[in-house]
Design an enzyme around this catalytic site. Structure first.
Site, mmCIF file in Angstrom:
data_model
loop_
_atom_site.group_PDB
_atom_site.id
_atom_site.type_symbol
_atom_site.label_atom_id
_atom_site.label_comp_id
_atom_site.label_asym_id
_atom_site.label_seq_id
_atom_site.Cartn_x
_atom_site.Cartn_y
_atom_site.Cartn_z
ATOM 1 N N LYS A 216 35.371 25.349 39.221
ATOM 2 C CA LYS A 216 34.169 25.455 38.286
ATOM 3 C C LYS A 216 33.546 24.824 36.866
ATOM 4 C CE LYS A 216 33.149 29.829 36.465
ATOM 5 N NZ LYS A 216 34.107 31.576 36.291
ATOM 6 N N GLU B 134 37.435 34.943 43.013
ATOM 7 C CA GLU B 134 38.096 33.807 42.551
ATOM 8 C C GLU B 134 39.385 34.450 41.514
ATOM 9 O OE1 GLU B 134 36.067 32.720 38.265
ATOM 10 O OE2 GLU B 134 35.222 34.665 38.612
ATOM 11 N N CYS C 283 31.807 32.017 40.856
ATOM 12 C CA CYS C 283 30.864 33.224 40.224
ATOM 13 C C CYS C 283 30.260 32.691 39.039
ATOM 14 C CB CYS C 283 32.121 33.684 39.172
ATOM 15 S SG CYS C 283 31.949 35.042 38.885
#
Length: 564
Positions: free
Chosen positions: A115, A45, A151
């Protein structure tokens, strides 16, 4: 269309803001992957800028620099080598900045995914700096539909469900997941849950290395759709793995690879401390560290961790005796330093104590000696260490543990002096356990000596600040087993006073610890950063007001409510 893929997984240690260094390491990984005929390389990430970049993301200049670095790197992928899934903070067409993963191939950025679930708890503050992405479908790569949840996107089912419902075939998950004790099992259970729900294989690729208080252990893994563990990366080591995938009647399968046991307990905790110290010192360009070596257990463990992290030549210990320092402490400091192979100097603070006593005598006339004089000793030591640091360029490593920091059993501008604190999030009972563990084990990759690193007497003797005759920590504090148990309930579990009393602890003791914890917040705000290893570290995780009139309440009656 293809029925085989070779995917390189790059578990690397980036530095926040070092685009050039991070990309240079990525170039090395990509060259290795090209030599293994990889089709695709996955990074962690926000790899290009390092994680977490915090408020740097709010600087337009920072985002512009990321874009320039990414486009320059993208041109290199016109060489026919592996495509790259690169984590980066990215300004979208709408002008907002996202936590993104970029597909880079054939000299250009060809796809972007953002994200969705931005964490906003504990150490995470992503809603402050990023916009949340829309629910993402998979990207097409060589005819394979690859889902890329980022994530936190796999901590709940929604994003993976969206990927599966829109035709996803493989889940590649870039992560920046900080270390905590027990986190490896938690991540794998999470991965299994998403695999079961989606029926898709999953790659969990985690960042490695230290960034300020946070340490990232790597420990990446690959799960097949049948929940079998195809790969388990080592923790605390950089690794570029080449994974081989094939498509059969039941979907994509990763061929079995390495499955390295991941350390747990004291072994993992000690490695986390090494990582935190090593990367903080090295990434900030310090020559080494200075440690006030008292002959006590905290400074001995701090010196051992620093030596394992940096090597004995970069650790300089200083014993600063006062008239109250015992012969045992002098001997133990010398022996611990000898076992570690580090330099030990001795600077007597008696003259400084005398100078302060003479200077303040007219103002202290008619008063009794008390904690004021004790603190002058500690601050004389702090001044000495800071002077050596300024003169020779070594960073002072402070040595206070979490138990002491919790209850304020530390002196501002004295033993709290320093640029970093390796034990800041380590309770006293864990300090004892780590010392025993290190005397019996040498961690993988440690630069310190084999065998025991401190004399047994340091571990077994009663802890003492030695600021007055015959002083013991338990003169001022509950016994450490009791203190730590109460602190863990108050800090990690947010248990009420009544709830802790119901566990069998004396009400007066619980109330005393509560009040000490509350009143010491002003000290903790001025403490150096340190390695986070528990659920709630002071600073980033636990933020309480300095001015706080709420002191808690307790009633022993059965109908009493817990203090809120």
């Amino acid at each position: 269309m293809t029925d085989t893929l070779t995917i390189a997984l790059a578990q690397l240690n980036p530095t926040v803001g070092d685009f050039q260094g991070n990309l240079d390491r990525l170039r090395e990984a990509r060259a290795f992957a090209a030599g293994e005929s990889a089709d695709l390389l996955l990074t962690s990430e926000l790899y290009v800028c390092g994680y977490p970049p915090e408020d740097l993301v709010l600087k337009p200049m920072f985002i512009d620099s990321v874009r320039a670095a990414v486009h320059a790197f993208a041109k290199e992928t016109a060489d026919g080598g592996p495509a790259v899934l690169l984590g980066a903070p990215w300004r979208g067409e709408d002008g907002r900045v996202y936590n993104a993963i970029l597909l880079i191939e054939d000299g250009a950025v060809t796809a972007e995914r953002y994200k969705v679930d931005l964490p906003n708890y504990g150490v995470f503050d992503e809603k402050r700096v990023f916009a949340a992405g829309e629910m993402p479908g998979p990207i097409a790569f060589k005819g394979v539909r690859i889902g890329i949840p980022i994530c936190e996107d796999i901590w709940t089912p929604d994003v993976v469900e969206c990927v599966a419902e829109t035709g996803g075939e493989i889940l590649l998950v870039p992560n920046g997941s900080p270390f905590e004790l027990g986190k490896t099992d938690q991540r794998q259970q999470l991965g299994v849950a998403r695999v079961v729900e989606s029926g898709l294989p999953l790659v969990y690729l985690n960042q490695l290395g230290g960034q300020d208080e946070l340490v990232f252990d790597g420990a990446s893994f690959v799960l097949n759709a049948d929940r079998s563990l195809a790969w388990q990366f080592p923790a605390w080591q950089e690794k570029v793995a080449i994974t081989h995938w094939s498509k059969g009647a039941d979907g994509w399968v990763c061929a079995p690879g390495e499955t390295v046991p991941v350390e747990t307990g004291e072994a993992s905790l000690y490695q986390a401390l090494i990582c935190g110290v090593r990367d903080y010192v090295n990434k900030n360009g310090f020559k080494g560290v200075l440690i006030g070596m008292s002959g006590g257990i905290d400074s001995a463990l701090s010196a051992a961790v620093a030596t394992d992290a940096l090597g004995p030549d970069r650790v300089h210990c200083v014993m600063m005796p006062s008239p109250y320092t015992s012969r045992e402490s002098l001997e133990d400091a010398a022996e611990a330093s000898r076992l570690l192979g580090v330099k030990l100097d001795e600077i007597n603070i008696g003259p400084a104590m005398g100078a302060f006593s003479e200077m303040l005598a007219p103002f202290f006339e008619g008063t009794n000696s008390d904690i004021t004089e004790e603190n002058i000793q500690s601050r004389s030591r702090g001044m000495t260490l800071m002077a050596l640091s300024n003169k020779f360029g070594y960073m002072v490593l402070s040595t206070g543990n979490k138990s002491e920091m919790s209850v304020g059993y530390a002196t501002l501008y004295g033993d709290m002096c320093g640029g970093y604190n390796v034990l800041k999030d380590v309770y006293k009972m864990s300090v004892f356990a780590l010392c025993r563990w290190r005397n019996e084990n040498k961690p993988a990759g440690a630069l310190g000596p084999d065998g025991a690193v401190m004399p047994e007497r340091i571990i077994t003797k009663p802890p003492s600040a030695e600021l007055r005759p015959d002083q013991k920590d338990e003169d001022s504090l509950p016994p450490y087993p009791v203190l730590d148990a109460i602190l863990e309930e108050l800090i990690e579990n947010e248990t009420s006073i009544s709830g802790i009393v119901d566990m069998g602890y004396e009400p007066e003791t619980v109330l005393k610890v509560w009040r000490l914890l509350d009143r010491a917040e002003y000290k903790r705000r001025q403490a150096p950063p340190g390695v986070k290893v528990t659920l709630k570290a002071f600073g980033r995780d636990r933020r309480y007001p300095l001015t706080n009139a709420f002191l808690g309440a307790y009633s022993a009656s059965p109908s009493s409510k817990a203090a809120e």
